[in-house]
Design a protein around this motif. Structure first.
Motif, PDB file in Angstrom:
ATOM      1  N   SER A 123      61.376 -37.976  11.268  1.00 52.62           N
ATOM      2  CA  SER A 123      61.835 -39.190  12.351  1.00 52.62           C
ATOM      3  C   SER A 123      61.390 -40.473  11.565  1.00 52.62           C
ATOM      4  O   SER A 123      60.459 -40.472  10.445  1.00 52.62           O
ATOM      5  CB  SER A 123      61.125 -39.070  13.580  1.00 52.62           C
ATOM      6  OG  SER A 123      59.754 -38.868  13.621  1.00 52.62           O
ATOM      7  N   CYS A 124      61.546 -41.747  12.008  1.00 52.38           N
ATOM      8  CA  CYS A 124      61.333 -42.964  11.536  1.00 52.38           C
ATOM      9  C   CYS A 124      61.193 -44.089  12.881  1.00 52.38           C
ATOM     10  O   CYS A 124      61.996 -43.765  13.710  1.00 52.38           O
ATOM     11  CB  CYS A 124      61.909 -43.469  10.488  1.00 52.38           C
ATOM     12  SG  CYS A 124      63.909 -43.010  10.434  1.00 52.38           S
ATOM     13  N   GLY A 125      60.697 -45.250  12.397  1.00 52.99           N
ATOM     14  CA  GLY A 125      60.713 -46.104  13.565  1.00 52.99           C
ATOM     15  C   GLY A 125      60.136 -47.678  13.116  1.00 52.99           C
ATOM     16  O   GLY A 125      59.208 -47.457  11.955  1.00 52.99           O
ATOM     17  N   VAL A 126      60.357 -48.597  13.745  1.00 50.89           N
ATOM     18  CA  VAL A 126      60.148 -49.956  13.326  1.00 50.89           C
ATOM     19  C   VAL A 126      59.691 -50.625  14.834  1.00 50.89           C
ATOM     20  O   VAL A 126      60.248 -50.523  15.803  1.00 50.89           O
ATOM     21  CB  VAL A 126      61.070 -50.617  12.850  1.00 50.89           C
ATOM     22  CG1 VAL A 126      60.454 -52.175  12.759  1.00 50.89           C
ATOM     23  CG2 VAL A 126      61.667 -50.249  11.369  1.00 50.89           C
ATOM     24  N   SER A 165      64.092 -43.395  15.365  1.00 51.00           N
ATOM     25  CA  SER A 165      65.108 -42.523  15.202  1.00 51.00           C
ATOM     26  C   SER A 165      64.753 -41.300  14.676  1.00 51.00           C
ATOM     27  O   SER A 165      63.892 -41.097  14.156  1.00 51.00           O
ATOM     28  CB  SER A 165      66.213 -43.252  14.447  1.00 51.00           C
ATOM     29  OG  SER A 165      67.393 -42.170  13.778  1.00 51.00           O
ATOM     30  N   ILE A 166      65.382 -39.940  15.073  1.00 50.34           N
ATOM     31  CA  ILE A 166      65.286 -38.907  14.368  1.00 50.34           C
ATOM     32  C   ILE A 166      66.396 -38.522  13.133  1.00 50.34           C
ATOM     33  O   ILE A 166      66.289 -37.378  12.914  1.00 50.34           O
ATOM     34  CB  ILE A 166      65.285 -37.590  15.419  1.00 50.34           C
ATOM     35  CG1 ILE A 166      66.496 -37.599  16.260  1.00 50.34           C
ATOM     36  CG2 ILE A 166      63.980 -37.880  16.591  1.00 50.34           C
ATOM     37  CD1 ILE A 166      66.979 -36.517  17.194  1.00 50.34           C
ATOM     38  N   GLU A 167      66.743 -39.486  12.806  1.00 50.78           N
ATOM     39  CA  GLU A 167      67.752 -39.403  11.748  1.00 50.78           C
ATOM     40  C   GLU A 167      67.266 -40.170  10.549  1.00 50.78           C
ATOM     41  O   GLU A 167      66.304 -40.605  10.309  1.00 50.78           O
ATOM     42  CB  GLU A 167      69.198 -40.105  12.001  1.00 50.78           C
ATOM     43  CG  GLU A 167      69.728 -39.287  13.367  1.00 50.78           C
ATOM     44  CD  GLU A 167      71.203 -39.660  13.546  1.00 50.78           C
ATOM     45  OE1 GLU A 167      72.152 -39.853  12.589  1.00 50.78           O
ATOM     46  OE2 GLU A 167      71.736 -40.079  14.683  1.00 50.78           O
ATOM     47  N   THR A 176      62.592 -38.472  19.491  1.00 51.69           N
ATOM     48  CA  THR A 176      62.113 -39.665  19.521  1.00 51.69           C
ATOM     49  C   THR A 176      60.970 -40.112  20.210  1.00 51.69           C
ATOM     50  O   THR A 176      60.170 -40.937  19.639  1.00 51.69           O
ATOM     51  CB  THR A 176      63.566 -40.460  20.357  1.00 51.69           C
ATOM     52  OG1 THR A 176      64.852 -40.142  19.717  1.00 51.69           O
ATOM     53  CG2 THR A 176      63.125 -41.903  20.238  1.00 51.69           C
ATOM     54  N   ASP A 177      60.637 -39.456  21.373  1.00 50.61           N
ATOM     55  CA  ASP A 177      59.237 -39.832  21.954  1.00 50.61           C
ATOM     56  C   ASP A 177      57.911 -39.533  21.136  1.00 50.61           C
ATOM     57  O   ASP A 177      57.196 -40.043  21.391  1.00 50.61           O
ATOM     58  CB  ASP A 177      59.166 -38.837  23.319  1.00 50.61           C
ATOM     59  CG  ASP A 177      60.038 -39.134  24.253  1.00 50.61           C
ATOM     60  OD1 ASP A 177      60.634 -40.326  24.223  1.00 50.61           O
ATOM     61  OD2 ASP A 177      60.266 -38.509  25.225  1.00 50.61           O
ATOM     62  N   ASN A 178      58.069 -38.563  20.007  1.00 52.48           N
ATOM     63  CA  ASN A 178      57.091 -38.323  19.259  1.00 52.48           C
ATOM     64  C   ASN A 178      57.377 -39.324  17.944  1.00 52.48           C
ATOM     65  O   ASN A 178      56.247 -39.088  17.076  1.00 52.48           O
ATOM     66  CB  ASN A 178      56.978 -36.946  18.685  1.00 52.48           C
ATOM     67  CG  ASN A 178      56.562 -36.106  20.093  1.00 52.48           C
ATOM     68  OD1 ASN A 178      55.858 -36.534  20.921  1.00 52.48           O
ATOM     69  ND2 ASN A 178      56.967 -34.741  19.862  1.00 52.48           N
ATOM     70  N   ALA A 179      58.220 -40.095  17.718  1.00 54.70           N
ATOM     71  CA  ALA A 179      58.402 -40.838  16.473  1.00 54.70           C
ATOM     72  C   ALA A 179      57.263 -42.098  16.763  1.00 54.70           C
ATOM     73  O   ALA A 179      57.345 -42.682  17.813  1.00 54.70           O
ATOM     74  CB  ALA A 179      59.784 -41.229  16.333  1.00 54.70           C
ATOM     75  N   HIS A 180      56.794 -42.477  15.555  1.00 52.06           N
ATOM     76  CA  HIS A 180      56.260 -43.635  15.471  1.00 52.06           C
ATOM     77  C   HIS A 180      57.030 -45.093  15.381  1.00 52.06           C
ATOM     78  O   HIS A 180      58.204 -44.843  14.899  1.00 52.06           O
ATOM     79  CB  HIS A 180      55.147 -43.547  14.389  1.00 52.06           C
ATOM     80  CG  HIS A 180      54.050 -42.597  14.476  1.00 52.06           C
ATOM     81  ND1 HIS A 180      52.900 -42.555  13.712  1.00 52.06           N
ATOM     82  CD2 HIS A 180      54.215 -41.387  14.983  1.00 52.06           C
ATOM     83  CE1 HIS A 180      52.200 -41.374  13.837  1.00 52.06           C
ATOM     84  NE2 HIS A 180      53.041 -40.595  14.799  1.00 52.06           N
ATOM     85  N   PRO A 181      56.563 -46.036  15.835  1.00 57.82           N
ATOM     86  CA  PRO A 181      55.260 -46.461  16.235  1.00 57.82           C
ATOM     87  C   PRO A 181      54.968 -45.939  17.715  1.00 57.82           C
ATOM     88  O   PRO A 181      55.979 -45.786  18.375  1.00 57.82           O
ATOM     89  CB  PRO A 181      55.314 -48.113  16.033  1.00 57.82           C
ATOM     90  CG  PRO A 181      56.317 -48.417  15.098  1.00 57.82           C
ATOM     91  CD  PRO A 181      57.424 -47.379  15.316  1.00 57.82           C
ATOM     92  N   ILE A 182      53.693 -45.955  17.748  1.00 59.30           N
ATOM     93  CA  ILE A 182      53.044 -45.439  19.315  1.00 59.30           C
ATOM     94  C   ILE A 182      52.660 -46.660  19.966  1.00 59.30           C
ATOM     95  O   ILE A 182      51.914 -47.340  19.203  1.00 59.30           O
ATOM     96  CB  ILE A 182      52.256 -44.311  19.009  1.00 59.30           C
ATOM     97  CG1 ILE A 182      52.685 -43.038  18.423  1.00 59.30           C
ATOM     98  CG2 ILE A 182      51.592 -44.019  20.335  1.00 59.30           C
ATOM     99  CD1 ILE A 182      53.807 -42.369  19.104  1.00 59.30           C
TER     100      ILE A 182
END
Length: 609
Positions: free
Chosen positions: A31-34, A47-49, A82-88
């Motif tokens: 997963s990834c995130g900004v 995103s989990i993609e 998605t709920d576990n993806a960062h940023p938190i």
């Protein structure tokens, strides 16, 4: 494993964050995130993609800001959703990304729940975000730095973090303990990343944070404090990393590209070895080598197999007793310490958590002489050891290691020659002959790579199987182990490797006409023994796939497929024999349609235990 990017600048930094994540994809993630501070509030996209999908979502969301953090996550606590993806986030005030594992997250979670914090994820990371938030709430006069310092004191485990707060819109804070983090400095801003390569072209000056460091980044500068809270002055290093080295070019996958880069990287690795001298391993090597009587090699995964191969060289060339241990097991048993043994740690990244922990344990129990063989010059491992040798493979993006492995073998062979020369076992003529062989390796590797079309034909047959056996003898047994590892890593074909002489002690029971048996057949002193083992396979209907040196007189026949390699290459033969096994795994995976560069459940840089 996992990747962090952070930024504070006088411009929109969203492009820097997403491009940084793209360059960190090699570390493995699910997963990834900004997150950025936009219009005075934290906003995020997760995103989990793949990162490419995240970048599209970021653009659709019109995310922008001058301060932010980004992350690629490899799931440990909590599924890849998605709920576990960062940023938190914590109460829309704190935005945080984290690499590592917090071992005491459960009691901290219970404590924070009792204080009224609602947890939206299953991650250990959310504990850190809420703990920082709560620490600030206890005393409104506390700034973010003080809150981070107080919160980190309560954590047990490993971490690298990057965090920003809505109430302090001009700074990002990074901290590390057991997981790497680097500060990048540019003309218009300052940055954080797990790997300097993520910031190539954005920053050209870097500070590699030390254990326990906390860095406060603003547009105007970088302030670093150590674990005790004292201002720390760290070396600023200029680096001009070429991110184009990570471009795919004409190749289908990074793994294929890196396999075909091996002649060039081996040429670079051998070019700097014009003579065999302890100075290759550092200024203190001459004295250290004179004081040791044995070697203890510590490594994991592919690096462990390079160490197993080198054991044969150290004992036959240098005459020095050598022990090889899996790093993840070493520190959990009672071992007998020989203070005259040199500990050699082998790692691609230099950040492998198990190997770092094993190194520190060895130092704590009385091992005084240490050497790191690593592909990343400024890694934790290289900074912790007395001596060090950079393999120089360059960026390796594919999770399944190829060129890093062959350059490790070159480095270990050079170490064996050096120790042999220091111990009076390698003559001037021996040295000259070995150097000629080393410098001819790139040409020999090109000859092996030319066999790719024949290996593709093998892969077509192997891709239809669910199991495979790999056989080798002597110094080629670890190469069989590496071949089996590559196949199962990226094609998901179950594969095991055995010393060929062990067949009759058990593995022969599973040999049928449905069992492919990949055999390494160098033209060495064990050839006739190996031929007998091959006959045992054929007598049970097993299908042989043989990589045979010229002159072995092993011919293709019913149930026996043979690919002819160049003539036997002496002690360097394992370096040539591993390349067709890499290609076999690669093309089998391609036929089966797996994600070659990012195999499921695996990460490139394993920075957690």
């Amino acid at each position: 494993m996992c990747g962090i990017v952070g930024a504070v600048a006088q411009r929109d930094i969203v492009g820097v964050l997403t491009e940084g994540l793209r360059r960190l994809e090699y570390r493995g993630y699910d997963s990834c995130g900004v997150a950025v501070l936009q219009h005075g509030a934290p906003r995020r996209v997760r995103s989990i993609e793949r990162v490419a999908n995240l970048a599209e979502q970021v653009e659709d969301a019109r995310l922008s800001g001058t301060i932010g953090v980004a992350h690629t996550r490899w799931a440990t606590h909590g599924a890849p959703i998605t709920d576990n993806a960062h940023p938190i986030f914590s109460r829309d005030e704190i935005a945080l990304v984290h690499n590592g594992i917090i071992e005491n997250h459960e009691p901290l979670r219970d404590e924070l729940k009792a204080l009224g914090y609602a947890f939206e994820s299953d991650t250990d990371t959310e504990v850190i975000a809420h703990l920082i938030h709560h620490t600030r709430e206890e005393d409104a006069s506390r700034d973010l730095l003080t809150a981070v310092q107080r919160a980190l004191q309560r954590l047990r485990g490993a971490y690298a973090i990057a965090v920003f707060a809505k109430s302090e819109p001009d700074r990002v804070i990074g901290a590390r303990a057991g997981s790497p983090l680097v500060v990048g400095m540019g003309e218009r801003g300052n940055y954080l990343a797990s790997d300097a390569m993520a910031l190539s072209g954005t920053a050209e000056h870097f500070i590699f944070l030390e254990e326990g460091d906390i860095a406060v980044l603003s547009c105007n500068g970088v302030h670093i404090v150590d674990r005790d809270g004292a201002t720390a002055h760290r070396e600023v290093q200029a680096q001009h990393a070429n991110h184009y080295a990570t471009e795919l070019g004409p190749y289908r996958h990074y793994m294929q590209k890196e396999i075909f880069e091996q002649p060039d990287v081996v040429a670079d690795a051998t070019e700097r070895v014009r003579s065999i001298t302890p100075a290759l391993f550092g200024a203190k090597a001459q004295r250290a080598f004179s004081e040791i009587d044995s070697l203890l090699l510590l490594a994991c995964g592919t690096s462990y197999y390079s160490a197993l191969t080198a054991k044969y060289w150290f004992e036959s060339i240098a005459g020095i007793p050598t022990q090889v241990e899996i790093a993840s097991e070493y520190r959990y048993r009672e071992s007998v310490v020989n203070p005259c043994a040199m500990v050699v740690v082998v790692s691609q990244s230099g950040e492998t958590a198990d190997t770092l922990a094993a190194l520190k344990h060895a130092q704590e129990i009385g091992h005084h002489h240490t050497l790191a063989i690593c592909n990343v010059p400024h890694s934790s491992m290289m900074r912790l050891t007395e001596l060090h040798y950079s393999t120089g493979a360059g960026p390796e993006i594919g999770v399944a290691s190829t060129k890093a492995f062959t350059t490790q073998l070159v480095a270990l062979f050079v170490l064996a020659l050096t120790l042999g020369k220091e111990r009076g076992r390698v003559s001037t003529d021996d040295e000259a002959h070995a150097l000629r062989q080393l410098h001819h390796l790139p040409a020999a590797l090109n000859s092996v790579l030319a066999l790719e079309p024949q290996i593709v034909a093998w892969a077509q047959a192997l891709a239809r199987k669910d199991h495979a056996l790999f056989l080798g003898r002597g110094v080629h047994y670890p190469i069989a182990l590496e071949g089996a590892l590559k196949l199962k890593e990226i094609s998901y074909v179950h594969a095991e490797a055995y010393p060929a002489g062990e067949l009759k002690h058990g593995p022969l029971a599973i040999v049928t006409n449905e069992m492919p048996v990949i055999t390494i057949a160098p033209n060495d002193t064990l050839l006739e023994k190996l031929k007998s083992n091959m006959q045992e396979v054929r007598a049970r209907g097993g299908q042989l796939y043989v990589l045979a040196d010229a002159g072995t007189k092993i011919e293709s026949s019913d149930g026996v497929r043979v690919i002819q390699l160049p003539g036997h290459y002496g002690p360097l033969s394992p370096i040539l024999h591993v390349v067709p096994l890499q290609l076999l795994a690669y093309h089998t995976a391609c036929v089966r349609g797996t994600d070659v560069d990012k195999p499921r459940n695996l990460a490139k840089s394993v920075t957690v235990e």
